[in-house]
Design a protein around this motif. Structure first.
Motif, PDB file in Angstrom:
ATOM      1  N   ARG A  86       1.069  -1.255  -0.001  1.00 64.64           N
ATOM      2  CA  ARG A  86      -0.091  -0.051   0.041  1.00 64.64           C
ATOM      3  C   ARG A  86       1.036   1.329  -0.057  1.00 64.64           C
ATOM      4  N   THR A  88       0.979   4.973   0.916  1.00 65.00           N
ATOM      5  CA  THR A  88       0.608   5.742   1.875  1.00 65.00           C
ATOM      6  C   THR A  88       0.499   7.063   1.151  1.00 65.00           C
ATOM      7  N   THR A  89       1.376   7.345   0.227  1.00 60.32           N
ATOM      8  CA  THR A  89       1.557   8.780  -0.554  1.00 60.32           C
ATOM      9  C   THR A  89       0.335   8.742  -1.573  1.00 60.32           C
ATOM     10  N   ARG A  91      -2.186   6.448  -1.499  1.00 57.41           N
ATOM     11  CA  ARG A  91      -3.366   5.761  -1.047  1.00 57.41           C
ATOM     12  C   ARG A  91      -3.917   4.789  -1.924  1.00 57.41           C
ATOM     13  N   TYR A  92      -2.945   3.721  -2.414  1.00 58.44           N
ATOM     14  CA  TYR A  92      -3.578   2.622  -3.335  1.00 58.44           C
ATOM     15  C   TYR A  92      -2.876   1.461  -3.001  1.00 58.44           C
ATOM     16  N   THR A 111      -9.228   1.226  -2.804  1.00 60.74           N
ATOM     17  CA  THR A 111      -9.581   0.755  -1.542  1.00 60.74           C
ATOM     18  C   THR A 111      -9.378  -0.898  -1.651  1.00 60.74           C
TER      19      THR A 111
END
Length: 131
Positions: A86, A88-89, A91-92, A111
């Protein structure tokens, strides 16, 4: 989390199915029936009672909607493994899925449920097209 009837229709067209569990009447299974989503909620224990008549009718005649667990089971039962990453920058979610037969592809989604949907869609389509 469970998929919508529209998303399930796309998966079914790609070749996804529940097999013998399609009409399973079990607590927590989700079905689309008569324009509504139903979650089976009876108590499956003879000491406390049985599933309601509506639970049994919905599971017998409704269209089952996949949960995250159903999608994970489908991936595993078809011989695929993956390690999720994942960002975090961004969000994928990202992963390379690798089948027991050596087939490999990448999948991603914003998601976890969309990542799983896209992964299962690719597997189902690949299996449905005869490899």
């Amino acid at each position: 989390m469970y998929l919508s009837i529209f998303t399930m229709e796309k998966l079914r067209k790609a070749g996804f199915n529940f097999g013998e569990d399609e009409h399973l009447c079990y607590t927590g299974c989700v079905y689309f029936y008569n324009g509504k989503n139903y979650i089976i909620g009876g108590i499956d224990d003879p000491e406390y009672g049985k599933f309601t008549e509506l639970d049994q009718k919905v599971s017998a005649k409704g269209s089952r909607l996949a949960t995250e667990i159903d999608l994970l089971n489908y991936i595993e039962n078809n011989g695929y493994s993956f390690e999720i990453k994942r960002s975090t920058t961004e969000r994928y979610y990202y992963a390379d899925l690798i089948g027991d037969n050596g087939h490999k592809f990448s999948s991603s989604g914003p998601t976890f449920d969309i990542f799983l949907y896209k992964s299962v869609f690719k597997i189902a389509r690949y299996l449905n097209l005869g490899r």
